[in-house]
Design an enzyme around this catalytic site. Structure first.
Site, short mmCIF file in Angstrom:
data_model
loop_
_atom_site.label_atom_id
_atom_site.label_comp_id
_atom_site.label_asym_id
_atom_site.label_seq_id
_atom_site.Cartn_x
_atom_site.Cartn_y
_atom_site.Cartn_z
N PRO A 90 28.08 47.04 50.13
CA PRO A 90 26.99 46.23 49.56
C PRO A 90 26.47 46.78 48.24
O PRO A 90 25.77 46.08 47.50
CB PRO A 90 25.90 46.25 50.64
CG PRO A 90 26.27 47.34 51.57
CD PRO A 90 27.73 47.64 51.41
N GLU A 117 27.36 53.64 59.32
CA GLU A 117 26.42 53.60 58.18
C GLU A 117 27.14 53.64 56.84
O GLU A 117 26.56 53.33 55.81
CB GLU A 117 25.41 54.76 58.28
CG GLU A 117 24.58 54.76 59.55
CD GLU A 117 24.08 53.38 59.95
OE1 GLU A 117 23.36 52.75 59.15
OE2 GLU A 117 24.42 52.92 61.08
N ARG A 155 45.22 32.16 48.15
CA ARG A 155 45.27 30.71 47.93
C ARG A 155 45.51 30.35 46.47
O ARG A 155 45.85 29.20 46.16
CB ARG A 155 44.00 30.03 48.45
CG ARG A 155 42.75 30.42 47.72
CD ARG A 155 41.52 29.81 48.36
NE ARG A 155 41.50 28.35 48.25
CZ ARG A 155 41.24 27.69 47.12
NH1 ARG A 155 40.96 28.34 46.02
NH2 ARG A 155 41.26 26.37 47.10
N ASP A 170 44.14 21.70 39.68
CA ASP A 170 44.73 21.23 38.42
C ASP A 170 43.70 21.23 37.29
O ASP A 170 42.52 21.50 37.49
CB ASP A 170 45.42 19.87 38.60
CG ASP A 170 44.46 18.74 38.93
OD1 ASP A 170 43.24 18.88 38.68
OD2 ASP A 170 44.93 17.71 39.43
N1 4HQ Z 1 28.92 46.35 54.41
N2 4HQ Z 1 29.99 43.23 51.07
C1 4HQ Z 1 30.62 47.95 55.27
C2 4HQ Z 1 28.58 45.15 53.82
C3 4HQ Z 1 29.40 44.55 52.72
C4 4HQ Z 1 29.01 43.44 51.95
C5 4HQ Z 1 27.92 46.99 55.26
C6 4HQ Z 1 30.14 47.11 54.14
C7 4HQ Z 1 28.47 47.93 56.31
C8 4HQ Z 1 29.99 49.68 56.84
N3 4HQ Z 1 30.58 44.95 52.27
N4 4HQ Z 1 29.53 48.77 55.80
N5 4HQ Z 1 27.90 42.73 52.04
O1 4HQ Z 1 27.59 44.57 54.19
O2 4HQ Z 1 30.93 44.15 51.26
#
Ligand code: 4HQ
Length: 251
Positions: A90, A117, A155, A170
């Site tokens: 994230p 975590e 895709r 297209d």
């Molecule tokens: N994660 N976009 C993986 C996400 C996440 C997101 C939280 C990643 C928990 C372990 N990854 N960890 N949004 O929420 O890519």
């Protein structure tokens, strides 16, 4: 194109190899996937992949060594020397259609799916080339982001879409790029007292295209004004589009 995914839950990735557009493209040999389980690279009898965070706090952290060894096994199994290594996170750069297009033009990537975590920072520093997020929400693992990224790139591969699906790619639709799509309708002509918009029944293709363009512009202005501004800056809005947008605010 080839993806190597590092995940504690390899079975999840059956989904993208078996079903729909990506499943068909996989069967056609347009792309390959291998999943590497960090648990198979552990060095203790308990096959430990996580441990408690230094400094304390809740939850567990994925250990660097099983992840690095899994990435090295994937690298050694590929013909390209230095594939990009993307961590699903994230805190990463938000994935978008432009990144999907660039990914589809290249050799693929190694995708790292964390759980718990997160992962030890030393693995990130040593192995990861890009951190990528699919949006500002918290998931329990990186598997769903990895599936989304592979789906969006596969895709776009030449031959992945059938003739009907290809209409969405297209140059006619390039006029739509960066705007939200207009509403779709199919049979019956009246459903629960709600008729299909008359413009779509006229058979007048120029009027239909104009109606759809205006629906797209109005919907995008209402829900994603940021995309209207981007389209404007990129020179993707015509004089007629601008006149229509101006008419929206004046009513
Ligand atoms: N994660 N976009 C993986 C996400 C996440 C997101 C939280 C990643 C928990 C372990 N990854 N960890 N949004 O929420 O890519």
């Amino acid at each position: 194109m080839r993806f190597d995914v590092v995940s504690l839950f390899p079975d999840i990735f059956e989904a993208v190899c078996k079903y729909g557009v990506t499943g068909r493209a996989h069967t056609q040999g347009l792309w390959q996937l291998k999943v590497w389980n960090p648990r198979d690279f552990t060095q203790d009898v308990h096959r430990t992949v996580d441990d408690r965070p230094y400094g304390g706090g809740p939850g567990m952290v994925m250990m660097a060594q099983p992840l690095e060894d899994a990435v090295n096994a994937a690298r050694a199994d590929r013909t390209d020397e230095t594939p990009p290594v993307w961590l699903m996170s994230p805190t990463g750069r938000c994935f978008d259609q432009k990144m999907a297009q660039e990914l589809a033009l290249g050799p693929g990537a190694i995708l790292i799916c964390g759980r718990y975590e997160g992962v030890d920072q030393r693995f990130i520093d040593r192995c990861v080339t890009h951190e990528v997020s699919i949006g500002d929400f918290v998931l329990s693992g990186g598997e769903i982001p990895a599936l989304a990224i592979m789906d969006s790139a596969v895709r776009l591969l030449p031959g992945a879409l059938n003739d009907k699906e290809s209409a969405l790619q297209d140059s006619f639709h390039d006029t739509l790029t960066g705007l939200l799509d207009s509403p779709h309708f199919t049979r019956p002509e009246v459903y629960q007292g709600q008729a299909v918009p008359s413009e779509l029944l006229s058979g007048h293709h120029a009027n239909i295209a104009l109606w759809r363009r205006r629906q797209s512009l109005a919907l995008t202005m209402a829900r994603r004004p940021d995309l209207i501004e981007s389209a404007r800056q990129a020179g993707r809005l015509s004089k007629s589009d601008e006149a229509f947008l101006a008419s929206l605010t004046k009513n």
